[in-house]
Design a protein around this motif. Structure first.
Motif, mmCIF file in Angstrom:
data_model
loop_
_atom_site.group_PDB
_atom_site.id
_atom_site.type_symbol
_atom_site.label_atom_id
_atom_site.label_comp_id
_atom_site.label_asym_id
_atom_site.label_seq_id
_atom_site.Cartn_x
_atom_site.Cartn_y
_atom_site.Cartn_z
ATOM 1 N N ASN A 32 0.831 -1.180 0.000
ATOM 2 C CA ASN A 32 0.000 0.000 0.000
ATOM 3 C C ASN A 32 0.878 1.248 0.000
ATOM 4 O OD1 ASN A 32 -2.083 1.711 0.221
ATOM 5 N ND2 ASN A 32 -2.802 0.991 2.230
ATOM 6 N N GLU A 33 0.884 1.963 -1.099
ATOM 7 C CA GLU A 33 1.734 3.149 -1.182
ATOM 8 C C GLU A 33 0.895 4.402 -1.318
ATOM 9 O OE1 GLU A 33 5.146 2.589 -3.799
ATOM 10 O OE2 GLU A 33 5.962 1.785 -1.922
ATOM 11 N N ILE A 34 1.436 5.476 -0.783
ATOM 12 C CA ILE A 34 0.686 6.730 -0.767
ATOM 13 C C ILE A 34 1.580 7.824 -1.324
ATOM 14 C CG2 ILE A 34 -0.171 8.536 0.812
ATOM 15 C CD1 ILE A 34 -1.324 6.279 2.527
ATOM 16 N N THR A 35 0.991 8.696 -2.135
ATOM 17 C CA THR A 35 1.758 9.806 -2.679
ATOM 18 C C THR A 35 1.325 11.094 -1.984
ATOM 19 O OG1 THR A 35 1.944 8.687 -4.784
ATOM 20 C CG2 THR A 35 2.342 11.067 -4.784
ATOM 21 N N ILE A 36 2.287 11.848 -1.522
ATOM 22 C CA ILE A 36 1.973 13.150 -0.936
ATOM 23 C C ILE A 36 2.866 14.193 -1.612
ATOM 24 C CG2 ILE A 36 1.394 12.090 1.274
ATOM 25 C CD1 ILE A 36 3.949 13.436 2.416
ATOM 26 N N LYS A 37 2.579 15.448 -1.368
ATOM 27 C CA LYS A 37 3.403 16.510 -1.938
ATOM 28 C C LYS A 37 4.094 17.258 -0.820
ATOM 29 C CE LYS A 37 1.509 17.788 -6.408
ATOM 30 N NZ LYS A 37 0.716 18.801 -7.093
ATOM 31 N N ILE A 38 5.402 17.392 -0.957
ATOM 32 C CA ILE A 38 6.159 18.141 0.036
ATOM 33 C C ILE A 38 6.825 19.310 -0.677
ATOM 34 C CG2 ILE A 38 8.057 18.050 1.692
ATOM 35 C CD1 ILE A 38 7.394 15.071 2.059
ATOM 36 N N ASP A 39 6.466 20.503 -0.312
ATOM 37 C CA ASP A 39 6.921 21.715 -0.995
ATOM 38 C C ASP A 39 6.713 21.589 -2.507
ATOM 39 O OD1 ASP A 39 7.672 22.691 1.453
ATOM 40 O OD2 ASP A 39 9.752 22.045 1.274
ATOM 41 N N GLY A 40 5.596 20.995 -2.873
ATOM 42 C CA GLY A 40 5.247 20.878 -4.285
ATOM 43 C C GLY A 40 5.819 19.656 -4.981
ATOM 44 N N ASN A 41 6.742 18.947 -4.308
ATOM 45 C CA ASN A 41 7.333 17.759 -4.937
ATOM 46 C C ASN A 41 6.618 16.507 -4.475
ATOM 47 O OD1 ASN A 41 9.463 19.351 -6.106
ATOM 48 N ND2 ASN A 41 10.322 19.456 -4.028
ATOM 49 N N ALA A 42 6.250 15.670 -5.428
ATOM 50 C CA ALA A 42 5.535 14.448 -5.070
ATOM 51 C C ALA A 42 6.526 13.410 -4.558
ATOM 52 C CB ALA A 42 4.798 13.905 -6.288
ATOM 53 N N VAL A 43 6.094 12.670 -3.561
ATOM 54 C CA VAL A 43 6.896 11.539 -3.091
ATOM 55 C C VAL A 43 5.942 10.405 -2.756
ATOM 56 C CG1 VAL A 43 6.964 12.481 -0.724
ATOM 57 C CG2 VAL A 43 8.575 10.702 -1.380
ATOM 58 N N THR A 44 6.327 9.205 -3.166
ATOM 59 C CA THR A 44 5.486 8.036 -2.930
ATOM 60 C C THR A 44 6.176 7.130 -1.917
ATOM 61 O OG1 THR A 44 4.649 8.195 -5.161
ATOM 62 C CG2 THR A 44 4.300 6.096 -4.024
ATOM 63 N N VAL A 45 5.471 6.848 -0.860
ATOM 64 C CA VAL A 45 6.060 6.071 0.233
ATOM 65 C C VAL A 45 5.044 5.059 0.741
ATOM 66 C CG1 VAL A 45 7.672 7.852 1.048
ATOM 67 C CG2 VAL A 45 5.311 7.846 1.869
ATOM 68 N N PRO A 46 5.507 4.051 1.473
ATOM 69 C CA PRO A 46 4.559 3.078 2.029
ATOM 70 C C PRO A 46 3.594 3.760 2.994
ATOM 71 C CG PRO A 46 6.808 2.255 2.211
ATOM 72 C CD PRO A 46 6.904 3.675 1.747
ATOM 73 N N ALA A 47 2.362 3.278 3.017
ATOM 74 C CA ALA A 47 1.377 3.781 3.982
ATOM 75 C C ALA A 47 1.954 3.628 5.376
ATOM 76 C CB ALA A 47 0.084 2.984 3.857
ATOM 77 N N GLY A 48 1.699 4.604 6.212
ATOM 78 C CA GLY A 48 2.212 4.539 7.576
ATOM 79 C C GLY A 48 3.519 5.282 7.753
ATOM 80 N N THR A 49 4.140 5.695 6.643
ATOM 81 C CA THR A 49 5.401 6.422 6.743
ATOM 82 C C THR A 49 5.163 7.780 7.396
ATOM 83 O OG1 THR A 49 6.198 5.340 4.753
ATOM 84 C CG2 THR A 49 7.343 7.351 5.403
ATOM 85 N N ILE A 50 6.142 8.180 8.170
ATOM 86 C CA ILE A 50 6.062 9.461 8.871
ATOM 87 C C ILE A 50 6.514 10.578 7.928
ATOM 88 C CG2 ILE A 50 7.386 10.687 10.641
ATOM 89 C CD1 ILE A 50 6.761 8.121 12.364
ATOM 90 N N VAL A 51 5.916 11.751 8.065
ATOM 91 C CA VAL A 51 6.173 12.839 7.115
ATOM 92 C C VAL A 51 7.660 13.176 7.003
ATOM 93 C CG1 VAL A 51 5.828 15.317 6.743
ATOM 94 C CG2 VAL A 51 3.862 13.852 7.228
#
Lengths: 839, 577
Positions: free
Chosen positions: A3-22
C-alpha cells in the motif's frame, strides 16, 4: 510494499509506504526536516517541536464527498491553522506539506533560539562539536542572535557519571528522551528516566551499577547534543581530526559493522583508535553496537602487544629476525614429517584459517579449530538462516526459538533484534509481533519477552527440541507449554532457531544441532528467507572456521595433538584454557599477546590485530564481511595468513606468497564451494538503506556511520541452492543426576583481549557460583561465602550467590572468569573454604 | 531500610496482578503509611508492579504530593496563588513559619509537620485557604493560625447561588453521604428516563441541548459521545473518564458537585456509559480534594451495593458499568486529557500527541469519552429538566445554564449558576459587588490560562458567542475579581510562577518559555526590569502559543499577554514599585 501513498512536500511528489512518517517521506526526496527528539528507529513523541511543518489536506465537499477542485483541476487544499509536528504525522492520500514557508522557518528559529538560551554553548570543549545536530541545525536554521541574555543560563552539573561508561552533562541536555526511549523500547534495559518536571526535568539512572546496560554507548550516538559522552572517548579527540576505517567487530558471531576512528596521538606519535562507532548495516546491526564492541578495542593498541619474533635459545625466548624464525619453523616442520598439528583460534580471519589449513594439511598434518567445543557449523551450511534474511522482517507470522543459550550475554545485538521482533516497541510499519520460544535449564533475559518459556533439566536439551517437533507436527506432548509452542510453530510462516551450547559437551551439542535441524527440516522452514538455523557461537569467526574446512577440536587438546612432533597454535591458548600439550614437541605460537601457551613455545610470532590489516569474517548468519586496516602495524607484526604463506614457500608448497589478502580470498572462493563467485569487490558493494542516516544534516540517525565500505554477502546454504536436506534420527539422553556444574556465557568475561579495556574492569563478571537456596542449604554454604568448586580435576575459588533462578542441584559458573574451564555439564563438588585463622 | 511493615507488603500483593496502572494508588498508599516514598519502598513497588525503578522514581518526582525525602505524614499546604495571595496568604504563611519554627518546605524537628506553599487548592471562595493533611480550612488570617494548627477551625462550606439551579439542584440541600437522601431528592430519575430511550435519541437531545465541554475546551458533548459510540471496539474496552482534576487556578465549581452531590456525578457518568456503550468508568480527582475523594468513594460503594453500578443496571440486561476512582497527586498538567490517561496508566503526566484523539485512542489506547464533571452533570440536567426547558433559557447558541466560580474581592464569593445570557455586571452584582467599598481594578476570566478584562468591559454577555467575539475565554468559568488595592504585577508574577511550576517539561517551548516568562515577571514585579523585557515577553508568548505541544503551553501566556495589552503602563520598565 502493498500500500503506497503519494503526498506533496513543498510541491514535490513523493510516494512512500502507507504509515510512513512525514519527515521520513521528506528525507526520501532529500528534504531534511530538522529533528532532535525523533529518531527513525523509535516511535515518535513530538517533544522537541523543531520539525513543525504546515500541513494541508484536500478539501472535501460535505454533500458529494468528492474533492473540491481548483480552476486548474488541482485539488483545493485546506491548510491547518496550526503547525503540526512532521515526526508524528503519518502520510495520508492527498496530503500536502510545506517545510519551507515563513511560518515554518520562524517557528524553527524560535525553537532553536529557545534551546540555545539554556544551552551552555561550550562547543569548543564539547565532544559532539563538529558532528552535533544542535550545532548543525543552528547554523542551518537558527537565528543569528538571541533575544535572551547569555548570563541567565541555568548552570547545572557537567560531569555526572551515569555509571562507569557514560557521563551526562546536565547543562547540554535538551530532554529529548532519545536515550530513555532507546533504553526502554530498543535495548530492553529501562534504567534511565526523567527526574522532576518542567524546567527542572533531568535524566537520571536507576540501576546498580549505574546505567546497567550492554547497549549504553548507543545513547551517546543518538544524543542530539553533547549531553551523553562515553568515558572512553570524552575529551579524546575532535570529530574532524579523526580518520575513518570500516571494520567488523569480531567479539561475537553477530558481525556488527563498525567504523574505527583513529588519530595520531600527540605524545607518542602512534596512531590510536579513539573510538569504535556503529556502521549502518540494516541486515546485521542496523545502527547499533554493544558496549563490548565499542569499548573492547583497547587490546589492539595495547602496549603489551608482541612486536618481534622470538626463538627459544638455551631455554630462553630471545628476539629473532623473521628470517631466522621462519627458517627454523620450516626446518622443524619438514623434520616432523606428517606428525604435525595445527590449532586455529576461532577469531582468526577466513584468509588466515584457509591458509593455515593449506599449510598444515599440505604437510600431511592435521588441523582443528579451537576451542571447537560447539557443533552445528555443518548444519548451518545446510539449513542455516537463508540468504536474503533480515531479522527486522520477522513479524506476526514468525516464530523464533532460542535454545540452550543466554542470547543477550552471547550476542547482544541479536537479542536486541529478537526483542524488537517480539515486542515491536521501536518504529516499524509492521506492528505484528513474532512469537518467542525460549528453551533453557534456567531463566534468562530472553524469557522476559517469551511467549513460551520451557525449563528443561541439563541433559534434556535434545529431548526437549524433539518434543517441540512432535508438538509442531500436531502431537500432544506432556508439557502444555511445549504443546502450545509447537502449535505456534505449526502455524508460522517463518521459523528461526538460535542454537547454543550451554551445558553441552561436543557430542551433546551435535545432537542438539541435529535436533534443531530436524525441527526446521520437518516443518519446512529451510531454504527460504527468514527461516533457518543460527548458531550462537562463542567466538566471532567460528562459522568462518567451519566454512574454511576446519573441523572443531571437539574434545581435549591432548587427545587431538597426540604425539605430534610439531604443533602450531594460532590465536589459541590451550594451556591457558586448562588443556595440556606434550612436552617433547616443537611448539610455534602466533599471537597478539604473551599467553600461557606462548611461554612454553619454541617460536613466538607477533601477529597484526584486526585494526592493522584487512580480511574477512563470516558471521553466524553466514554473512561474509570485510574489515580494513585502520592503524599502522605494531612493530614487526605480520598478518597470520602471510606468516603461513611464507612458511608454505619455505617448505616448498608454493613458489611465492600471495601479494595481498584479496588474492588469498579469490583462491579461497574458488576452492570453497559455498563461497564460489565471491570476491572482495562484491563484499564491498553497498546499496541504499533505510532509514537514510546521512545527508545534509548528519543528525538523523545519530552519529552512526553511513556504510560506504560494503554490506558483505550472505552466502547461500545448500538448502538455498535447492538441495533437500534430510533430517536424521538423533538420540537424546536424560537429565543428569547429582550436583552438576555448568559454565554460562558472560559478555564481560575475563578473556585476554577484553582485559586490556581497563574501563570495563568494574563491569567484568565476578567469580561467582550461583546456587539454588535448597542446594546451598544441602551443601551447607551460604550466600556470600567463599567456596572451592572442583570439576573435572580442576579446583577454583568462587563466591556463593544464592538465587532462585538457578536450577536445583546445579552450580552455575561464569565462563572465562573463574579458574575452571570445562565443557558440558560435569559432576561437581562444592566445599566451603574454612575461615582463615584470626579472620 | 526498616520500612517494610506488613500492611504495605500485603497491599502490594493485593494489587500486583493489575500491574502498572496501580502505580499512583500504590504511591498514595505508601505516602499514607510512611509520609514519603523511600528508595526501598520504590523498589518494592517496582518489583510488585513490574515497573522499572527509574520510572517509579520518575513518577514520584513528577507529582508534587509524593516525596523522596523524609516528610511528615501531616503536610500543611497553604495556597499562594492569586485569589489566596490577594486575600493575605503570605501573612498566614509567615505566621505558620513562626509558630512551627520552620521555613516553607521544611519539616519540624520532631518530624510531625511539613509546611508547604502550593499552587491553587481550588477553594478560592474561602481565600486564603489551606489543607492540614486532609482537613481543609479557609478564611485564614494570622490570628486564626493557632486555631488552625490546633484543628479547631470548622471546615469551610460553600454556598451555591443563582437561578435556575439545575446543575446545582441538590448542592447544599442533599446529604452527600446518603444514597437514600439522593433518591429522595429526585436522584436517578434522569437515568431511568434515559434508559427508556435509545442512545441515538439521547444523542439527538444532547446535540440539540448545545452542551459543550465545560473544562474549557468547549467540544460538543453529543458529538464526542457519538464518536466513541461509533469507534471500533467492544463495550468492555471502551471507557468513560471523568476529568475531576480541577486545577485551573480560580476554578472550584466541580468541587461543589464532587463534595456536595457525588451521586449526581455517578448517575451522570452512568448515563454517559449507556449512551456510549462503554463498560469501564473512571473518575480522576485531584489529590488536593480529600473531602471529594472520601465522598466519591463512599458514593461509588453505596451505588454499587444498591445495584446502580455493576451488572444489569436497572434490571436491563447487558447494561454493565462500574467506576474506579483514581486520585491525582499534585500536577496541573493531568487536567489535560491525555496526560490524565498517562496518570491512570501509572506514568508521568506527559500529554500525548494528538491525533490520534481520545475518542479512538484514549485510556489504554482504547476509545474513551473524557468529560469534565460539570459537563456530565449538565448533560444529566438536560435529561432531567427536559430539552425544551433547557433551551428556554440562555441564548440560541448558548442554551441552558452555566456555573461560574466567583472569587477575589467580592462580597459573596462562591459558585453561581446562571443562564448563559447574563452579563459580567449582572454576575458581579449578584455576588454583592466589590467588597469593602473599593473600586474594581480587573477581572481574570477563565483562569490562569484565561484573560483579564478591565472595568469598562463589564457589559460582556457571558455566552460562548459573545466571549469568543470579545476574545475573552470563558474557560472553566473563572471570574476572579481584583480591587484597586492589588498590585497586578504581583498577580501576573503569581500566574507566571504557577506555569513555571506546572509545566511538565515534555516539550521545550513550554519548559523553557514558562521559566523565562517567570524570570521576566519576577523582574517586573520585584526588581529592575531590562529594557527589552516587554518585547521578549511578547516573543515568548508568541512562540509558546504557536509551537507548544499541548494546551498548557499554548495558553500559559494568554492571561499575562492580555494584561500587557490592557495596561501597558503597568509593566513598563520605567514603572515604579
Amino acid at each position: 510494499m502493498a500500500n503506497e501513498i503519494t503526498i506533496k512536500i513543498d510541491g514535490n511528489a513523493v510516494t512512500v509506504p502507507a504509515g510512513t512518517i512525514v519527515v521520513d517521506a521528506a528525507k526520501r526526496i532529500g528534504n531534511d526536516v530538522p529533528v532532535f527528539c525523533y529518531h527513525p528507529k523509535m516511535e515518535p513523541v513530538g517533544m522537541c517541536r523543531v520539525c513543525l511543518v504546515e500541513m494541508g489536506m484536500p478539501r472535501v465537499d460535505r454533500e458529494t464527498r468528492q474533492p473540491v477542485l481548483k480552476a486548474d483541476g488541482t485539488p483545493e487544499i485546506d491548510w491547518m491553522p496550526k503547525l503540526v509536528t512532521g515526526c508524528t504525522e503519518r502520510v495520508r492520500p492527498g496530503m500536502e506539506i510545506r517545510t519551507n514557508s515563513e511560518k515554518v522557518k520562524t517557528a524553527r528559529q524560535e525553537i532553536l533560539e529557545f534551546l540555545l538560551t539554556s544551552h551552555p554553548l561550550d562547543c569548543p570543549i564539547c565532544d559532539k562539536g563538529g558532528e552535533c545536530p544542535l550545532q548543525n541545525l543552528t547554523i542551518q536554521h537558527g537565528p543569528g542572535n538571541s533575544r535572551f541574555l547569555v548570563n541567565e543560563k541555568f548552570h547545572l552539573d557537567k560531569h555526572v557519571p551515569l555509571g562507569d561508561l557514560i557521563y551526562l552533562d546536565r547543562e547540554r541536555c535538551i530532554q529529548c528522551a532519545r536515550c530513555i526511549r532507546f533504553q526502554e523500547d530498543l535495548a530492553d534495559d529501562p534504567v534511565l528516566g526523567f527526574d522532576e518536571r518542567g524546567r527542572a526535568t533531568q535524566i537520571v539512572t536507576f540501576s546498580e551499577p549505574g546505567f546497567d546496560s550492554y547497549f549504553s554507548g548507543n545513547t551517546t550516538d543518538i544524543c542530539p547534543v553533547g549531553a551523553l559522552t562515553t568515558a572512553d572517548f570524552r575529551f579524546g579527540a575532535r570529530a574532524w581530526e579523526m580518520q575513518n576505517s570500516a571494520s567488523i567487530c569480531n567479539a561475537c558471531p553477530v558481525g556488527c559493522n563498525t567504523h574505527l576512528n583513529t588519530r595520531r596521538d600527540g605524545l607518542s606519535g602512534n596512531f590510536a583508535i579513539k573510538r569504535v562507532m556503529p556502521r549502518q548495516n540494516e541486515q546485521v546491526n542496523e545502527l547499533w553496537i554493544c558496549d563490548k564492541g565499542r569499548f573492547g578495542h583497547h587490546f589492539a593498541t595495547s602496549p603489551d602487544r608482541l612486536s618481534v619474533p622470538q626463538i627459544r635459545k638455551k631455554g630462553q625466548l630471545v628476539q629473532a629476525t623473521w628470517d631466522e624464525a621462519l627458517s627454523l619453523i620450516a626446518e622443524k616442520m619438514q623434520a616432523a614429517g606428517s606428525s604435525i598439528a595445527g590449532i586455529a583460534g576461532e577469531r582468526l580471519a577466513n584468509e588466515d584459517l584457509f591458509t593455515f589449513r593449506k599449510l598444515i594439511e599440505g604437510q600431511g598434518g592435521k588441523i582443528a579449530a579451537f576451542p571447537g567445543e560447539m557443533a552445528g557449523g555443518d548444519w548451518v551450511q545446510q539449513v542455516g538462516i537463508a540468504a536474503g534474511s533480515n531479522l527486522s522482517e520477522l513479524g506476526g507470522d514468525s516464530v523464533i526459538v532460542v535454545v540452550a543459550n543466554d542470547l543477550e550475554e552471547s550476542a547482544p545485538i541479536w537479542w536486541m533484534r529478537v526483542h524488537q521482533a517480539v515486542e515491536k516497541k521501536g518504529a516499524t510499519l509492521d506492528k505484528s509481533k513474532a512469537s518467542l520460544i525460549v528453551l533453557n535449564a534456567r531463566p534468562t533475559k530472553a524469557e522476559g519477552s517469551a511467549n513460551y518459556a520451557i525449563h528443561y533439566a541439563y541433559g534434556e536439551e535434545t529431548a526437549t527440541v524433539q518434543a517441540l517437533l512432535r508438538a509442531a507436527q500436531g502431537n500432544s506432548v506432556e508439557n502444555e507449554t511445549l504443546t502450545a509452542a509447537g502449535k505456534a510453530i505449526a502455524n508460522a510462516k517463518n521459523l528461526v532457531v538460535f542454537l547454543g551450547n550451554e551445558g553441552l559437551d561436543y557430542a551433546d551439542s551435535a545432537a542438539l544441532a541435529q535436533a534443531c535441524a530436524n525441527l526446521l527440516i520437518e516443518t519446512g522452514h529451510v531454504g527460504k528467507p527468514n527461516n533457518g538455523l543460527i548458531a550462537v557461537w562463542n567466538k566471532g569467526n567460528t562459522q568462518g572456521a567451519w566454512d574454511m574446512g576446519l573441523r572443531p577440536l571437539a574434545g581435549t587438546t591432548a587427545n587431538f595433538v597426540g604425539k605430534s612432533k610439531f604443533i602450531w597454535t594460532a590465536a589459541a591458548d590451550p594451556i591457558g584454557d586448562k588443556q595440556t600439550l606434550p612436552e617433547d614437541t616443537f611448539l610455534v605460537v602466533s599471537e597478539l599477546f604473551e599467553t600461557a601457551t606462548s611461554r612454553r613455545a619454541d617460536v613466538v610470532l607477533p601477529v597484526q590485530s584486526f585494526a592493522e590489516r584487512e580480511g574477512t569474517y563470516t558471521s553466524g548468519e553466514r554473512r561474509v564481511q570485510r574489515f580494513y586496516p585502520a592503524v599502522p602495524a605494531r612493530g614487526e607484526s605480520r598478518p597470520d595468513w602471510l606468516i603461513f604463506s611464507h612458511v608454505q614457500v619455505r617448505v616448498g608448497q608454493i613458489d611465492k606468497a600471495p601479494v595481498s589478502t584479496s588474492v588469498v580470498f579469490s583462491q579461497m572462493s574458488k576452492e570453497i564451494s559455498l563461497y564460489n563467485g565471491l570476491n572482495y569487490r562484491a563484499l564491498a558493494q553497498t546499496q541504499e538503506q533505510f532509514p537514510q542516516i546521512m545527508g545534509e544534516d548528519k543528525y538523523y540517525g545519530g552519529t552512526a556511520f553511513e556504510n560506504s565500505a560494503g554490506l558483505g554477502v550472505q552466502v547461500r546454504t545448500s538448502a538455498d541452492l535447492g538441495q533437500k536436506p534430510a533430517s536424521r534420527s538423533v538420540s537424546s539422553r536424560s537429565a543428569i543426576d547429582g550436583l552438576t556444574a555448568v559454565l554460562t556465557q558472560k559478555l564481560y568475561d575475563r578473556g585476554t583481549l577484553l582485559m586490556r579495556s581497563y574501563l570495563l574492569h568494574p563491569r567484568l563478571a565476578l567469580p561467582v557460583a550461583h546456587l539454588h537456596a535448597e542446594t546451598a542449604a544441602m551443601l551447607g554454604v551460604a550466600d556470600g561465602e567463599d567456596v572451592q568448586v572442583q570439576v573435572a580435576g580442576q579446583k577454583g575459588k568462587y563466591t556463593v550467590c544464592v538465587s532462585e533462578d538457578t536450577p536445583q542441584n546445579v552450580v552455575l559458573l561464569p565462563n572465562s572468569v573463574g579458574a575452571l574451564n570445562f565443557v558440558g555439564a560435569q559432576p561437581a563438588e562444592v566445599v566451603k573454604i574454612a575461615e582463615t585463622v584470626g579472620a | 531500610m526498616s520500612q517494610t511493615p506488613e500492611p504495605f507488603a500485603t497491599y502490594l500483593d493485593e494489587i500486583s496482578h493489575r500491574g502498572r496502572t496501580m502505580l499512583l494508588p500504590a504511591l498514595h498508599k505508601a505516602t499514607e503509611l510512611y509520609g514519603w516514598v523511600s528508595q526501598d519502598v520504590q523498589e518494592q513497588i517496582s518489583r510488585a508492579l513490574r515497573v522499572p525503578a527509574a520510572e517509579v522514581h520518575g513518577v514520584v518526582e513528577f507529582y508534587s504530593m509524593f516525596y523522596q525525602q523524609p516528610t511528615a505524614k501531616r503536610v500543611i499546604r497553604v495556597c499562594e496563588d492569586p485569589a489566596c495571595s490577594a486575600g493575605g496568604a503570605s501573612a498566614v504563611l509567615h505566621e505558620l513559619e513562626a509558630q512551627l519554627s520552620i521555613q516553607v518546605g521544611e519539616t519540624t524537628a520532631d518530624g510531625s509537620v511539613t509546611l508547604e506553599a502550593v499552587t491553587c487548592l481550588g477553594m478560592c471562595e474561602h481565600a486564603p485557604c489551606a489543607l492540614d493533611a486532609n482537613k481543609p480550612a479557609g478564611m485564614l488570617d494570622p490570628q486564626s493560625v493557632s486555631a488552625f494548627l490546633a484543628g479547631e477551625l470548622p471546615e469551610p462550606v460553600g454556598m451555591p447561588y443563582g437561578n435556575p439551579l439545575w446543575i446545582l439542584q441538590r448542592v447544599g440541600k442533599v446529604d452527600p453521604t446518603s444514597l437514600a437522601d439522593y433518591l429522595a431528592m429526585g436522584g436517578y430519575q434522569g437515568l431511568q428516563k434515559a434508559i427508556a430511550q435509545t442512545p441515538e435519541a439521547l444523542l439527538e437531545q444532547l446535540d440539540a441541548s448545545g452542551v459543550l465541554g465545560r473544562g474549557g475546551a468547549q467540544f460538543p458533548t453529543g458529538r464526542k459521545w457519538r464518536m466513541v459510540r461509533q469507534a471500533a471496539g467492544t463495550p468492555q474496552n471502551k471507557h468513560v473518564v471523568v476529568n475531576a482534576d480541577e486545577s485551573e487556578p480560580g476554578t472550584f465549581k466541580d468541587r461543589y458537585l464532587l463534595e456536595e452531590d457525588p451521586f449526581a456525578l455517578i448517575e451522570a457518568t452512568t448515563l454517559a456509559s449507556y449512551v456510549i456503550g462503554a463498560q469501564q468508568g473512571w473518575i480522576f480527582v485531584r489529590g488536593e480534594y480529600p473531602r471529594a475523594v472520601a465522598r466519591l468513594q463512599n458514593a461509588i460503594d453505596q451505588a454499587r451495593a444498591a445495584g446502580w453500578l455493576g451488572k444489569n443496571i436497572l434490571g436491563q440486561k447487558g447494561f454493565d458499568f462500574d467506576i474506579e476512582l483514581r486520585v491525582g497527586a499534585g500536577a496541573y498538567i493531568c487536567g489535560e486529557e491525555t496526560a490524565l490517561f498517562e496518570a491512570i496508566e501509572g506514568k508521568r503526566g506527559f500529554p500525548r500527541i494528538k491525533p490520534p484523539f481520545p475518542v479512538t485512542h484514549g485510556l489504554f489506547h482504547q476509545p474513551t469519552a473524557i468529560n469534565n464533571v460539570e459537563t456530565l452533570v449538565a448533560a444529566l440536567a438536560v435529561i432531567n429538566v427536559g430539552l425544551d426547558a433547557w433551551k428556554a433559557v440562555g441564548t440560541e447558541k448558548s442554551p441552558g445554564t452555566k456555573l461560574f466560580c466567583v472569587s477575589g474581592h467580592v462580597a459573596k464569593p462562591g459558585v453561581y449558576e446562571l443562564p448563559f445570557a447574563s452579563t459580567l455586571a449582572d454576575l458581579l452584582a449578584l455576588a454583592g459587588g466589590v467588597a469593602n467599598g473599593r473600586q474594581l481594578q480587573a477581572v481574570l476570566m477563565g483562569g490562569a490560562a484565561g484573560a483579564f478584562v478591565a472595568p469598562h468591559q463589564l457589559d460582556l454577555r457571558l455566552t460562548y458567542e459573545d466571549t469568543r467575539a470579545a476574545n475573552v475565554p470563558l474557560g472553566s468559568g473563572v471570574v476572579m475579581v481584583f480591587d484597586d488595592s492589588v498590585d497586578l504585577r504581583q498577580v501576573l508574577y503569581e500566574l507566571a510562577r504557577f506555569f513555571k511550576h506546572e509545566s511538565c517539561g515534555k516539550c521545550f517551548p513550554c519548559q523553557l518559555g514558562s521559566q523565562r516568562q517567570y524570570e521576566i515577571l519576577d523582574r517586573l514585579a520585584h526588581h529592575t526590569p531590562y529594557t527589552q523585557d516587554l518585547q521578549t515577553l511578547g516573543n515568548i508568548g508568541y512562540t509558546m502559543t504557536k509551537t507548544s505541544l499541548c494546551g498548557l503551553g499554548q495558553t500559559a501566556t494568554s492571561a499575562i499577554s492580555s494584561a500587557v495589552r490592557l495596561w501597558p503602563h503597568l509593566l513598563n520598565e520605567n514603572a515604579t514599585h
